[in-house]
Scaffold this active site. Structure first.
Site, PDB file in Angstrom:
ATOM      1  N   ALA A  73      -2.862  -3.700   5.832  1.00  0.00           N
ATOM      2  CA  ALA A  73      -2.509  -4.793   4.910  1.00  0.00           C
ATOM      3  C   ALA A  73      -2.641  -4.436   4.012  1.00  0.00           C
ATOM      4  O   ALA A  73      -1.670  -4.270   2.916  1.00  0.00           O
ATOM      5  CB  ALA A  73      -2.446  -5.867   5.579  1.00  0.00           C
ATOM      6  N   GLU A  97      -9.329  -7.127  19.353  1.00  0.00           N
ATOM      7  CA  GLU A  97      -9.243  -8.835  18.939  1.00  0.00           C
ATOM      8  C   GLU A  97      -8.535  -8.420  20.552  1.00  0.00           C
ATOM      9  O   GLU A  97      -9.029  -9.660  20.929  1.00  0.00           O
ATOM     10  CB  GLU A  97      -8.072  -8.463  17.890  1.00  0.00           C
ATOM     11  N   ASP A 118       1.931   1.979   5.302  1.00  0.00           N
ATOM     12  CA  ASP A 118       1.346   3.003   6.450  1.00  0.00           C
ATOM     13  C   ASP A 118       2.227   4.023   6.421  1.00  0.00           C
ATOM     14  O   ASP A 118       1.640   5.443   6.357  1.00  0.00           O
ATOM     15  CB  ASP A 118       2.052   2.298   7.442  1.00  0.00           C
ATOM     16  N   GLY A 146       3.703  -4.150   2.330  1.00  0.00           N
ATOM     17  CA  GLY A 146       4.119  -2.831   1.012  1.00  0.00           C
ATOM     18  C   GLY A 146       5.885  -3.520   0.876  1.00  0.00           C
ATOM     19  O   GLY A 146       5.289  -4.016  -0.705  1.00  0.00           O
ATOM     20  N   GLY A 199      12.151  -1.828   4.412  1.00  0.00           N
ATOM     21  CA  GLY A 199      11.507  -2.328   4.717  1.00  0.00           C
ATOM     22  C   GLY A 199      10.557  -3.321   4.149  1.00  0.00           C
ATOM     23  O   GLY A 199      10.191  -3.653   3.280  1.00  0.00           O
ATOM     24  N   VAL A 253      18.031   2.027   8.910  1.00  0.00           N
ATOM     25  CA  VAL A 253      18.789   3.510   8.010  1.00  0.00           C
ATOM     26  C   VAL A 253      18.816   4.792   8.914  1.00  0.00           C
ATOM     27  O   VAL A 253      17.719   4.696   9.509  1.00  0.00           O
ATOM     28  CB  VAL A 253      17.876   3.570   6.476  1.00  0.00           C
TER      29      VAL A 253
END
Lengths: 434, 434
Positions: free
Chosen positions: A322, A174, A305, A19, A15, A83
């Site tokens: 984030a 938003e 996450d 992170g 990923g 994966v």
């Protein structure tokens, strides 16, 4: 997969989100081989996806080529791959481009939209967790208005101009704010022959306040901002079904709307082999210890996450945002170096830098540890922080220019239907997670 | 289609390209009702599509919402529609959103890729006439390199890194140059574990010089520039077949390449009802008189690529480029006003402003009527002209910034596989014309 064996230990990172990138950056000058896998060749700056959906920003400005992030580090390998399975016993992972062994594995797969098993909603609603999804929503919004022009059936026309956004978190708030600004500033000019005042933006929240993760004053103020913009805020209502036309809730309230955006939940993306019940917490997150180690494995870690590090302050893990992902990636990167150098590990301590959401022009809410403020200044802070965390100098400049332009001109020029959505998804809107 | 009848005569314009937009702009303050139809809701700045394909520009920067072009003109209507048929006898057109009558009809449909009936090429090659097509090519180029990394078969790897561009006009030349710059500046950094020196860029031209529409000195210089950049320029060779792997030509030369870009011809987009042989010239263009009237119809006009106005200087009509389309659109716009005001018409006189092509950084060729020059200055002129003709202030600023950034950093950051191409087109690459 054509990755040479080296004398350095191999760290596989699954990923390239906040992170994974933060972690890889900490490792790239060290004596480790880093293999970063992602199903996209770019990093997505997810907090601004809603601006792509609403034509305020170009998608390419919030994406950044992963290969470029770590250009020039000889022990760094990127592979575009999905994966399929982790085999912890033999320390390998299977992917669509082959099998590969690891010394250390970092799961940083992030999260996807959670429909909580509700298939009617999954099949007919729009999600906004990736750039292709955001572009689909952008197309659909514009296609709806083009279609509204064509019908004489007032009922149908209203339904095409009726937007239901489920979920009162930052994404929902938003998006609702941005849509309201489009209704006010752009629709009357773009569609003079359509009574766009009839367009409705509904924000539906299950709980008793929007932005529940923020302070009460932020929630209250955000709601007032939304109402000022003309958004209908519905609280204590849960959406239960949606057939593409009719939105059923757990109350008497219902909506007829051609568009439902589902922003009411996410779940971690888990991978076969590490998806047994014993590892998973609520929302498929992997339970990790203070060193990000997945319970039961010394050499498998999770950040962002997908990781649930429980503590007194965060009994359900850190928020899926984030900031925790970045800090966790950095901490784990440093710890991996310590492991390799046989030094003692440092447990992760989350530094809460606060949270924020923007509602519209000059309207944002910011919760810092010691200060909470709302309005114009909060809006500037929001913009500054988002520009700061955006990866890439060019992206920052282009986003900044778009914001200045949109601010001065009350405009959003990326209202383009590049790939029509309706034509391609006539039967079901359910899309492969992109 | 929900367009009110007004007391003004109705002009229907099919197509929001250079010609259609230029024409509409001349009409929008006049006593006419203008209905502009396009299958996209945006105008495409086609001359820069190759920069989208090669990651130098974001697609949204070269697109512009058609609704915005003519915002604020009450007699102007835009509809997102595909025109299916013209019925000249009863002065109506049929579209996918209904039928509509016209007083005057302007065909400005432009052109599409011409495969000259060669189905093997049509099914397996990439075209670059629209933004979605350019994005597909961008994805494919990047996917090829990702795939080249994975194979141990040197033969296959070479084929994945072998690009054949057919057609030595501006599109082919500019694309070849851009690819060569990517090979030189970006591939070695992005793919350090791949011997990208083996990547080949082949430009195949049927005639004996590239840029045949320009001066001989421009052709010669452009060829030298391309060779300097490492492009293999093949002249007097015609590609005859392509099965997705093997490129067969009319000579002994052949190529094994996973990518073939077909830029060797265009044909006008003709519409049923106006597609009888008597109206059409070579390449499906509609024969028009000096007032853009389609032969035999006083109230049907054509401008741009689709129109062939034959004259002594241009026995096959004007070149299928932006400049003639813009000038024709303007002239016809003024003439339509004259028709309505019962004034005598002015015949179209083409003012050749010259032509140009860019090959790469500091390398362009410019033919003006009196001056022909090549190199750095020509490159600046090329950039200035293209910025000048790009529609929209924001687009100009964003394109300019991208160019400055790419120039200083030797970079192209939009190398993103947003929608993978291979996955979606595993059987045939043949796409609906988008």
């Amino acid at each position: 997969m054509n990755i040479p064996q080296s004398s350095f230990p191999r760290v596989i990172v699954i990923g390239g989100g906040f992170g994974g990138i933060a972690l890889a950056k900490k490792l790239c000058k060290k004596d480790v081989q880093v293999v970063l896998l992602d199903k996209h060749n770019y990093h997505t700056f997810q907090p601004l996806l809603y601006q792509v959906s609403t034509g305020g920003l170009e998608p390419d400005s919030i994406a950044y080529p992963i290969r470029k992030v770590l250009q020039g580090y000889p022990n760094f390998y990127f592979r575009l791959a999905e994966v399929l399975r982790i085999n912890p016993d033999i320390r390998t992972i299977q992917t669509n481009i082959g099998e590969i062994n690891y010394d250390y594995l970092v799961v940083a797969t992030g999260s996807e939209t959670n429909f909580f098993g509700n298939t009617s909603i999954e099949e007919n609603s729009m999600a906004m967790k990736s750039i292709p999804q955001s572009l689909n929503l952008r197309s659909l919004i514009l296609e709806n208005f083009e279609q509204a022009l064509l019908t004489d059936d007032l009922h149908e026309r209203d339904s095409l101009m009726n937007f239901v956004i489920v979920g009162g978190g930052p994404t929902g708030v938003e998006l609702a704010g941005a849509l309201a600004e489009i209704k006010k500033g752009i629709l009357p000019k773009d569609y003079p022959d359509l009574d766009t005042r009839r367009a409705q933006i509904n924000l539906v929240q299950g709980g008793d306040r929007i932005l529940p993760a923020m302070s009460e004053v932020a929630s209250r103020k955000a709601e007032r901002f939304l109402e000022k913009l003309g958004v209908n805020v519905w609280k204590n209502i849960r959406v239960e079904a949606y057939d593409g036309k009719f939105v059923k809730t757990n109350t008497d309230t219902s909506f007829e709307a051609a568009t439902l955006v589902w922003a009411a939940g996410v779940k971690a993306i888990c991978i076969e082999g590490l998806d047994a019940k014993e590892f998973l917490c609520r929302g498929n997150r992997l339970r990790v210890n203070e060193f990000h180690q997945v319970e039961g494995f010394a050499e498998i870690f999770a950040v962002g996450d997908v990781a649930q590090m429980e503590s007194e302050e965060f009994p359900n893990g850190h928020p899926m945002m984030a900031q925790p992902a970045i800090q966790q990636g950095q901490n784990l990167g440093e710890n991996l170096v310590r492991i390799i150098e046989n030094k003692p590990l440092k447990p992760f301590i989350y530094r809460d830098k606060g949270s924020m959401a923007t509602i519209g022009r000059n309207k944002a809410v910011v919760d810092l540890k010691k200060f909470k403020f709302q309005g114009v200044f909060a809006w500037y802070v929001w913009m500054f922080i988002h520009l700061y965390f955006l990866i890439g100098f060019r992206n920052r400049v282009v986003v900044f220019i778009n914001w200045v332009y949109n601010y001065i001109k009350f405009d959003r020029e990326a209202r383009l239907i590049i790939r029509p959505f309706k034509k391609q998804h006539q039967v079901s809107r359910k899309q492969p997670v992109e």
